[in-house]
Scaffold this motif. Structure first.
Motif, PDB file in Angstrom:
ATOM      1  N   GLU A  30     -97.218 -62.085   1.957  1.00 38.93           N
ATOM      2  CA  GLU A  30     -96.491 -62.423   0.608  1.00 38.93           C
ATOM      3  C   GLU A  30     -96.372 -61.585   0.097  1.00 38.93           C
ATOM      4  OE1 GLU A  30     -97.503 -66.712  -0.557  1.00 38.93           O
ATOM      5  OE2 GLU A  30     -96.380 -66.170  -2.326  1.00 38.93           O
ATOM      6  N   GLY A 111     -86.264 -57.696   0.439  1.00 42.01           N
ATOM      7  CA  GLY A 111     -85.177 -58.526  -0.562  1.00 42.01           C
ATOM      8  C   GLY A 111     -85.876 -58.690  -2.312  1.00 42.01           C
TER       9      GLY A 111
ATOM     10  N   ILE B  13     -86.473 -75.756   4.693  1.00 41.10           N
ATOM     11  CA  ILE B  13     -85.749 -74.788   4.193  1.00 41.10           C
ATOM     12  C   ILE B  13     -84.176 -75.522   3.905  1.00 41.10           C
ATOM     13  CG2 ILE B  13     -84.384 -72.792   5.103  1.00 41.10           C
ATOM     14  CD1 ILE B  13     -87.365 -71.533   6.384  1.00 41.10           C
ATOM     15  N   VAL B  44    -100.010 -73.057   2.780  1.00 41.04           N
ATOM     16  CA  VAL B  44     -98.921 -72.738   3.756  1.00 41.04           C
ATOM     17  C   VAL B  44     -97.568 -72.224   4.077  1.00 41.04           C
ATOM     18  CG1 VAL B  44     -99.158 -72.202   6.514  1.00 41.04           C
ATOM     19  CG2 VAL B  44    -101.400 -72.151   5.488  1.00 41.04           C
ATOM     20  N   SER B  47     -96.141 -70.349   0.523  1.00 44.56           N
ATOM     21  CA  SER B  47     -96.651 -68.694   0.995  1.00 44.56           C
ATOM     22  C   SER B  47     -95.641 -68.549   2.118  1.00 44.56           C
ATOM     23  CB  SER B  47     -97.275 -69.033   1.160  1.00 44.56           C
ATOM     24  OG  SER B  47     -97.337 -67.472   1.414  1.00 44.56           O
ATOM     25  N   ALA B  48     -95.105 -69.383   2.906  1.00 44.73           N
ATOM     26  CA  ALA B  48     -93.879 -69.140   3.996  1.00 44.73           C
ATOM     27  C   ALA B  48     -92.336 -69.589   3.522  1.00 44.73           C
ATOM     28  CB  ALA B  48     -94.310 -70.304   5.592  1.00 44.73           C
ATOM     29  N   ARG B  50     -92.005 -68.804   0.095  1.00 46.80           N
ATOM     30  CA  ARG B  50     -92.271 -67.871  -0.089  1.00 46.80           C
ATOM     31  C   ARG B  50     -90.436 -66.529   0.477  1.00 46.80           C
ATOM     32  NH1 ARG B  50     -96.025 -71.123  -4.002  1.00 46.80           N
ATOM     33  NH2 ARG B  50     -97.934 -68.984  -2.390  1.00 46.80           N
ATOM     34  N   MET B  51     -92.009 -66.890   1.432  1.00 48.70           N
ATOM     35  CA  MET B  51     -91.399 -65.528   1.814  1.00 48.70           C
ATOM     36  C   MET B  51     -90.061 -65.242   2.360  1.00 48.70           C
ATOM     37  SD  MET B  51     -95.200 -64.013   4.064  1.00 48.70           S
ATOM     38  CE  MET B  51     -95.246 -65.841   4.328  1.00 48.70           C
ATOM     39  N   HIS B  52     -89.981 -66.906   2.989  1.00 45.37           N
ATOM     40  CA  HIS B  52     -88.396 -66.811   3.874  1.00 45.37           C
ATOM     41  C   HIS B  52     -87.019 -66.335   2.668  1.00 45.37           C
ATOM     42  CE1 HIS B  52     -85.144 -68.292   5.641  1.00 45.37           C
ATOM     43  NE2 HIS B  52     -84.608 -68.737   4.740  1.00 45.37           N
ATOM     44  N   MET B  54     -87.834 -64.845  -0.665  1.00 43.95           N
ATOM     45  CA  MET B  54     -88.053 -63.750  -0.912  1.00 43.95           C
ATOM     46  C   MET B  54     -87.534 -62.636   0.284  1.00 43.95           C
ATOM     47  SD  MET B  54     -91.416 -63.072  -2.620  1.00 43.95           S
ATOM     48  CE  MET B  54     -92.854 -63.751  -1.458  1.00 43.95           C
ATOM     49  N   GLN B  55     -87.057 -62.571   1.079  1.00 40.18           N
ATOM     50  CA  GLN B  55     -86.636 -61.740   1.905  1.00 40.18           C
ATOM     51  C   GLN B  55     -84.582 -61.930   1.768  1.00 40.18           C
ATOM     52  OE1 GLN B  55     -87.321 -62.219   6.438  1.00 40.18           O
ATOM     53  NE2 GLN B  55     -87.531 -63.978   6.330  1.00 40.18           N
ATOM     54  N   GLN B  56     -84.661 -63.242   1.150  1.00 39.68           N
ATOM     55  CA  GLN B  56     -83.043 -62.781   1.128  1.00 39.68           C
ATOM     56  C   GLN B  56     -83.076 -62.261  -0.541  1.00 39.68           C
ATOM     57  OE1 GLN B  56     -82.497 -66.766   2.373  1.00 39.68           O
ATOM     58  NE2 GLN B  56     -82.455 -66.006   4.089  1.00 39.68           N
ATOM     59  N   GLY B  57     -83.839 -62.200  -1.019  1.00 35.35           N
ATOM     60  CA  GLY B  57     -83.345 -62.341  -2.248  1.00 35.35           C
ATOM     61  C   GLY B  57     -83.960 -62.168  -3.081  1.00 35.35           C
ATOM     62  N   GLN B  59     -85.061 -65.034  -5.434  1.00 31.48           N
ATOM     63  CA  GLN B  59     -86.294 -65.087  -6.232  1.00 31.48           C
ATOM     64  C   GLN B  59     -87.146 -67.065  -6.560  1.00 31.48           C
ATOM     65  OE1 GLN B  59     -88.662 -62.919  -8.328  1.00 31.48           O
ATOM     66  NE2 GLN B  59     -86.930 -60.776  -8.046  1.00 31.48           N
TER      67      GLN B  59
END
Lengths: 116, 222
Positions: A30, A111, B13, B44, B47-48, B50-52, B54-57, B59
């Motif tokens: 992260e 991203g 999600i 856990v 965090s997962a 947020r990462m999902h 974040m990678q799509q832009g 925030q």
């Protein structure tokens, strides 16, 4: 031995790979790590009996989670060696570096920069 | 304890994807013991997620909190000062906790993050099995402490049925026949006479057949 591996790899020492929790792996990803790998003792040779086997399961869980959220699970790996195997340590480091270079940077960073 | 299992992350999600700020809310009781919705699982999952996003832009603001219990008003009150900051709360408590949180905060969307499975026990770490269906009229005194309502696939009160083979149930060769367990235990307790007594037709009205249930204790109500 003077064996070299990428300076991009940051070493974090822990008393046993069994100390590494799932959340440590996820938080590293992260925060932008391109990959995380654990290097534990050989299976069956854990000083704390099951530490490396626990770590192996946590790595598998981390891979599963990353795959389910659209990140490549291969960015997280588990390796095993004995403390006398310096060349193998380097081999694993190079292997991991090669894997990450093929996958490219952590997609989270891309991203975030496109959102900014 | 109540045993639950985290929902697939893809489903979670879907639940929260349109919200900008989400609180992942854990519970320190049963779901902590069965490792589905305690502080660690909250961290856990958060965090997962947020990462999902974040990678799509995206925030999205995803924060974490774990209450002592979500089935008691006094602990849910701890959310009062901050709940308005979130578009939704993803509760990792059992169905009771999710509903009580929703009742207390009617203007915030509350989503479930786990599937509540059963009342059960920890046989070993990571392995939970069912023991009780909360039928409301316990018959364990007559069945050697083994419950045919929750452990017999047919909920037979005068078993076993013809599907019991070598101590196993016909629906699954790994599943013990509850009535075999009952007979073995009554036998070892020298109480096989209890087995000879026919159990009359069970009154299912204290079970869910009588609608949602409640317990009122006048001696402890305020």
């Amino acid at each position: 031995m003077r064996l070299g591996y990428s300076p991009d790899i940051k070493l974090i020492r822990v008393p046993c790979t069994g100390k590494v929790d799932l959340i440590h792996i996820l938080h590293a990803m992260e925060k932008g790590a391109d990959g995380v790998y654990l290097v534990g003792c050989l299976e069956g040779d854990c000083h704390f009996l099951h530490g490396n086997l626990r770590a192996k399961k946590r790595v598998q869980k981390a891979q599963e989670i990353l795959n389910s959220i659209g990140l490549e699970g291969e960015r997280v790996q588990m390796y095993n060696l004995s403390s006398g195997e310096g060349p193998k340590f380097v081999q694993y480091a190079r292997e991991m570096e090669e894997r990450i270079r093929e996958l490219g940077p952590n997609p989270i960073k891309k991203g975030l920069s496109s959102a900014a | 304890m109540i045993v639950a299992e985290q929902k697939p992350i893809e489903e979670i999600i879907q639940e929260i994807q349109d919200d900008h700020s989400v609180l992942i809310l854990g519970c320190n009781e049963c779901v902590t013991v069965c490792e589905a919705g305690g502080k660690k699982e909250v961290a856990v999952l958060a965090s997962a997620l947020r990462m999902h996003f974040m990678q799509q832009g995206d925030q999205k603001q995803i924060e974490e909190k774990t209450l002592e219990r979500q089935c008691d008003s006094e602990y849910l009150e701890e959310l009062r000062a901050q709940v308005d900051r979130y578009d939704s709360v993803l509760s990792l408590a059992c169905g009771a906790g999710v509903q009580f949180t929703a009742e207390k905060y009617p203007s915030t969307a509350i989503y479930p993050g786990v599937n509540t499975k059963f009342i059960g026990v920890t046989e070993e770490q990571g392995y939970w099995t069912e023991r009780c269906q909360a039928c409301g009229q316990c018959i364990l005194a007559k069945t050697g402490g083994i419950c045919p309502v929750s452990r017999c696939a047919k909920r037979l009160l005068n078993g076993p049925c013809g599907g019991s083979t070598q101590g196993k149930c016909e629906i699954n060769p790994e599943l013990d026949c509850a009535w075999q367990l009952i007979i073995d235990r009554l036998s070892s307790l020298d109480k096989l006479d209890d087995y000879e007594e026919l159990v009359p037709i069970k009154d299912w009205s204290p079970d869910r057949a009588g609608g949602p249930r409640k317990v009122v204790r006048e001696d402890v109500t305020s």
